[in-house]
Each structure stands twice: as structure tokens, then as C-alpha cells.
Design a protein around this motif. Structure first.
Motif, short mmCIF file in Angstrom:
data_model
loop_
_atom_site.label_atom_id
_atom_site.label_comp_id
_atom_site.label_asym_id
_atom_site.label_seq_id
_atom_site.Cartn_x
_atom_site.Cartn_y
_atom_site.Cartn_z
N MET A 4 0.65 -1.27 0.17
CA MET A 4 0.07 -0.06 0.06
C MET A 4 0.99 1.37 -0.09
N ILE A 5 0.35 2.18 -0.89
CA ILE A 5 1.04 3.47 -0.80
C ILE A 5 0.13 4.41 -0.20
N ARG A 6 1.00 4.99 1.03
CA ARG A 6 0.00 5.99 1.76
C ARG A 6 0.27 7.31 1.49
N THR A 7 -0.89 8.15 1.25
CA THR A 7 -0.80 9.45 0.62
C THR A 7 -1.45 10.21 1.91
N LEU A 8 -0.89 11.35 2.06
CA LEU A 8 -1.26 12.13 3.31
C LEU A 8 -1.52 13.54 2.93
N THR A 9 -2.43 14.51 3.36
CA THR A 9 -2.37 15.86 2.99
C THR A 9 -3.09 16.64 3.88
N GLY A 10 -2.81 17.97 4.37
CA GLY A 10 -3.56 18.60 5.44
C GLY A 10 -4.15 19.76 4.68
N ILE A 11 -5.39 19.93 5.32
CA ILE A 11 -5.99 21.29 5.08
C ILE A 11 -6.29 22.27 6.00
N THR A 12 -5.64 23.34 5.97
CA THR A 12 -5.64 24.45 7.14
C THR A 12 -6.92 24.94 7.38
N THR A 13 -7.49 24.88 8.57
CA THR A 13 -8.87 25.27 8.51
C THR A 13 -8.78 26.82 9.34
#
Ligand code: TRP
Length: 459
Positions: A4-13
């Protein structure tokens, strides 16, 4: 699992989602999360929001709006990990472990911090005037976001490339300092951290805003994603065009209307619009077609969005489920990391000096109880009272009994090395390393066997 490739990203709220966020980030992310070979982690970076936004109402509102947006647009939260940064206590914990291996000089060079300092110096101010330490530490918190789930890939905008490079540097430093200790703790041969790769989505459209510059909060030229139909239409009518009259052929190249249309339309629809431009469609008509196209795509999710925003409890529930699921990964990982840096909760026994105190040698035990919600719960605590496993709530006490039996059986059958297995599909939260869980369970099994033997010989 390993492939599995883990993709991660965050969105500043700190803001309200706009059409540019949708086209440039949210839509491609949701599409990517459907791929079978990818595990996606999407989270609300609400700790990061505090660095720039000191308005509590705005932060609270933005967290809700952004969560509702992703859910309304169809993010499959059974597949993806969708959670709020501030619901994962392992993130600030890891932030500190990483802070202590991060060169201050590295942070001095971070673009956002340096820009603030340069502005001050130019204005003959003290270099750090008005700069909070949150801005300075921002890259370390971001590294913790990424490293805590050992993400392989981090899709972000170009402005974030340096942050991902810093996460790699920091992760590498930690691996170098503590890798051997970590391998001893986990009895494995891996480094603690995967070094993440930045992913810049080249073929994703950047949307022009009302004034033709890139649609961005900082230019104040955005069109909010969830405007009601009539207001959406009004906003789109306000997009800047050239002054060509109806009937005059119009350029698609450099036309804001055309670029936005293209970001929503199929290739066929785009071609039809290209023809209409050549034939001199009036700007008013082009804007009407643009409106209809966008509205067709957004009207259904807009209903879902409005329904969610009317029921914030439901959003909260989904986020809590997401946090629990994410912590099944982060909690055991942090337990191993803590131990690797020498912060184990179990004091190593000094040689030739066995502790006399009762608590230090106390056995692990199951605790069963009932909560105010009148549901039945259980947890596994070690000899020092540290919770290793925590169940969810059940309607009937015998469900607890059955799950405890299952766990004991899993331990008896040599058990598994995956926290995910010990969590039994989320019925139990794993709050320690699988090693700790396994050794507690086998200690319990040994005690049980002893008791049974004693009973048998008494009979
Ligand atoms: N700093 C990112 C931005 O402003 C948001 C973010 C926070 C992030 N943590 C992250 C992005 C981790 C990717 C990975 O866009």
C-alpha cells in the motif's frame, strides 16, 4: 498491506472552501482516494490554523465547513482516513520528539519565517517583531503530521515543497539517532520513519479568480464553493472579461471564463464552448453556460452539505470515528517511539535488585465497567495502570465477555503483529505497541492457566 502507498495531506482550517480549492485539491484528492492500491490520509490541520488565525469563531466554523465539504463531496471515510489533527494527541507528542532533533538553523531558513523576518528588517523593526513561535515551529508540526502515519507521498501546492523537504530532513535525523533503538524495541529491521516524497499535481487546473489572478484567499478574489445557486450565478457574472461585443470572435487563450469552464466540463463540452467562442458568443451567454455547468456539478453535493451543516453532531461523530481509526495507527507507533528515545513507561529492572513494591510487579488485568451512556465497556490495563486496549461501548455485557475471549484466544494462538488485527475491526482501540499488548495478554493467559490448574488439583 505492505504494498500500500500511503498518501497524506492536510487542509488548514482558517477559511471557507472556494471553487479553486475544489478544483485544485479536493476533487483530485477524493478521486485518488478511490484507488485500490492507495491508503489516503486527509486531515483538518486545525493546530496549524492557530498560527495565523486568532479568531476562535472563525477556526471553529472553518473546521466544520471543511469537514462537511469533504463528506458532502463523497469522500469514502470507510476507505480513507479522515480526521482532525487536534483529535490525534500523538501529533503534538511527536512534534516534541522531533523538535529535539531539529536544528534551529533549519527552521531559520523556512520561507514563511524568513519572509516575516525580512519584512521586519526592511522596515527597521526588530527581526522577530510580531513573529510567534508557532510560525517558527510550523515545519516541525507539519513533519509530525506526515511522519506519524509514515506517509509515502504528500500532494501539496508548490509553496509547500520546502516543508516536505524539511520533514524528510527531520525524519532522517531521527532515523539516524534512534533507528537502532527503535529496531531493538520493535524487534524488526525497519527505520522508524519513511521519508516522504512531495507530489505536485501538474495536470490539475489552477483556477483563475474574479480578477484573473490565481483564485486564492490571499488575493481576495475567490468564489465560495457552497454559494446558493442565485448567488453563485451573481458571482460568476462578476468575473473579469475583455470588452468584445456580442458577435465578435473571442479568444479562449487567457479567458478566465473559458479556463473555469474547462475545469468543470468534459472534453466534448469544452470543444463546444471553443466553437461558441469562435462564433462570437456574448459574454453574458458564456457566463450563463458557465453557471449552468458548475451548478449542475455542485447542486447535489450542495444539498448534502447544507444537510450536514444543519447537523453538526453528525459531522462530529464522523470525525470521532475517523480519529479512532487513525489512532489505531498512531498510538502504538508513538508507544514504540517513546520507548526508543528512552521514555518507556516501564522502568527497566535494575540488575540484581528485583523491585519489592507490589505495583511494579502487579499483573495486567481486564477492567469491565458501565458508563453513564449505560453501555458496557472493558479495557486492558498493565501492572502500572496504563491502558493498553480500550473497547467501545456495547449494549450487553456478554458482548464484552465474548470479545475478551476472542482477544485471549488470539494471544494464545501466537497472535498477530498488526495493531489493526488487535483492534478487531475497530471494536477495541489499541493504545500501546502490539508487543506490549501481546505480552500483557500472555501474562494473563498464564495466570488463568495457573488458576485452573490450582482449581483442578483442589478438586
Ligand atoms: N501547510 C499546509 C498548507 O498550508 C497544510 C498542512 C499541514 C499539510 N500539515 C500538512 C499539508 C501535512 C501536507 C501534509 O497547505
Amino acid at each position: 498491506m505492505t504494498a500500500m502507498i500511503r498518501t497524506l495531506t492536510g487542509i488548514t482550517t482558517s477559511g471557507t472552501p472556494h471553487l479553486g480549492n475544489y478544483v485544485g485539491a479536493i476533487r483530485p484528492a477524493i478521486a485518488a482516494s478511490r484507488r485500490a492500491d492507495v491508503e489516503s490520509f486527509y486531515f483538518l490541520a486545525d493546530y496549524h490554523a492557530l498560527v495565523k488565525c486568532e479568531d476562535p469563531a472563525r477556526v471553529a466554523r472553518s473546521r466544520l465547513e471543511i469537514a462537511a465539504t469533504w463528506l458532502a463531496l463523497g469522500l469514502d471515510t470507510d476507505r480513507a482516513f479522515f480526521y482532525r489533527q487536534s483529535d490525534i494527541p500523538e501529533i503534538p507528542e511527536l512534534t516534541w520528539l522531533l523538535t529535539c532533533v531539529t536544528a534551529k538553523g533549519l527552521l531559520n531558513r523556512a520561507h514563511a519565517y524568513k519572509a516575516a523576518v525580512d519584512r521586519n528588517v526592511e522596515g527597521n523593526e526588530d527581526a522577530d517583531a510580531g513573529v510567534n513561535a508557532g510560525l517558527f515551529m510550523y515545519p516541525v508540526l507539519m513533519a509530525a503530521d506526515i511522519l506519524v502515519f509514515n506517509a509515502h507521498r504528500v500532494p501539496v501546492g508548490k509553496d509547500q515543497i520546502q516543508h516536505i523537504e524539511m520533514a524528510r530532513d527531520i525524519g532522517q535525523r531521527f532515523n539516524h539517532l534512534y533507528g537502532a533503538a527503535y529496531r531493538a524495541v520493535t524487534a524488526g529491521d525497519e527505520d522508524p520513519f519513511v521519508l516522504p516524497e512531495v507530489v505536485i499535481e501538474e495536470n490539475v487546473a489552477t483556477l483563475p479568480g474574479l480578477d484573473g489572478r490565481k483564485m486564492s484567499k490571499s488575493y481576495d478574489n475567490t468564489i465560495p464553493l457552497w454559494l446558493p445557486s442565485a448567488q453563485l450565478k451573481k458571482a460568476l457574472l462578476g468575473i473579469l472579461t475583455d470588452s468584445r461585443a456580442p458577435g465578435e470572435p473571442k479568444d479562449t487563450e487567457g479567458s478566465n471564463i473559458f479556463s473555469i469552464y474547462q475545469a468543470f466540463a468534459t472534453a466534448e463540452e469544452t470543444n463546444a464552448m471553443r466553437v461558441a467562442f469562435a462564433e462570437g458568443i456574448a459574454w453574458g451567454d458564456a457566463k450563463q453556460r458557465l453557471f449552468e455547468r458548475i451548478d449542475a456539478e455542485l447542486s447535489e453535493p450542495r444539498e448534502r452539505y447544507d444537510a450536514l451543516m444543519a447537523r453538526p453532531d453528525e459531522i462530529e461523530d464522523r470525525l470521532q470515528v475517523g480519529a479512532r481509526k487513525a489512532r489505531e495507527r498512531s498510538a502504538p507507533f508513538l508507544a514504540a517511539l517513546r520507548e526508543s528515545v528512552g521514555l518507556s513507561s516501564r522502568v527497566p529492572a535494575a540488575k540484581g535488585n528485583t523491585p519489592k513494591s507490589k505495583t511494579a510487579t502487579a499483573a495486567p488485568l481486564w477492567k469491565r465497567y458501565r458508563e453513564k451512556d449505560s453501555r458496557f465497556y472493558f479495557k486492558l490495563v498493565d501492572g502500572e495502570g496504563v491502558v493498553l486496549l480500550q473497547s467501545g461501548g456495547f449494549e450487553r455485557p456478554d458482548e464484552c465477555g465474548r470479545l475478551i475471549d476472542t482477544l485471549m484466544n488470539m494471544a494464545a494462538n501466537a497472535g498477530s503483529d498488526q495493531a489493526a488485527d488487535w483492534s478487531m475491526q475497530g471494536k477495541v482501540e489499541v493504545l500501546a505497541s502490539t508487543q506490549d499488548v501481546k505480552s500483557a495478554l500472555s501474562a494473563l493467559a498464564a495466570i488463568q492457566a495457573e488458576k485452573q490448574a490450582a482449581k483442578a488439583s483442589a478438586n
